[in-house]
Design a protein around this motif. Sequence first.
Motif: not given
Length: 290
Positions: A89-95
């Motif tokens: 979720n953290a990676c997707n949000l930053l993406d």
Amino acid sequence: MTEKLTSKIIGQREKFLLYGAPKKGGKTFTALTAPEPILFHAIGGPNEAKTYFSKDFQNKHGPKDIVIDVVVEDLDKKGRCKNPIGFDNACNLLDEALEADDKGELPTETGGFETLVIDNGTVLSEFQMNKVIHIANSFRNAQAKGMSTYDKLMQEGILVPHDSDWGGAQSLMRDYVSWLFKLDKHVVFIAHEYEQTKANRATQSSDLIGIKPLFIGQQRDRIANMFDNVWRCTKQGQMYIARTVPADKPIDIIAGTRLGGIVDNDYIDPNITKTIEKFKKHAESIEKNL
């Protein structure tokens, strides 16, 4: 061929690691002095961003051009982090934020951001560990059901890393930080601190030998050494202090700045924007003397 040292090279976007005791030392307070606009990733819940709304910060620095994203920490009844997809979720949000930045669609004055603040790395490590533990459990469950581990994890919406054990959690953090370093943005990464002790059999006690960023195992050194600027944030009275070189005791053993000698030994009232400006001036003076 070796590239000539110029202000362009030295003046590249800075990567800061701020670490210190939980809820002490002014880590977030300092991080929010970075160049604006700021994309603030609150990993663990909206409470990570409460410093920005405090009277102390608003009275001193006023409103900032800032966007706050939140990755919620999922806790069980005993207060333990149990979210296996928190890291994804953290990676997707930053993406998503990076895509919005490219298109000029972020809700900032320019539609983009100059500084990425990650607060905090401790919860991010917990997310990574929960992910690899869940992958290991899924491996056993998949075998019992005659499924492939990949199919089992894909059913649960979990991205599959190359490693699926304790070492895998380490590689996830290393890869994540490497990703941050590829961004043409200033980065401020916040972590809690870890007290390293050594048993003293003569006195039947433990001696404090170091205070390091709270990562997993060898990462306490390796991740810190990846950053350009490492500050241990502390508070003495009403003063915030960023310690940038080893103090008189061998405790602050992970510390430094990329150019060295630009920030005082004990940087009182630390301001990242002003520090970066000092770096640029120093780079320009180096270039003139080459």
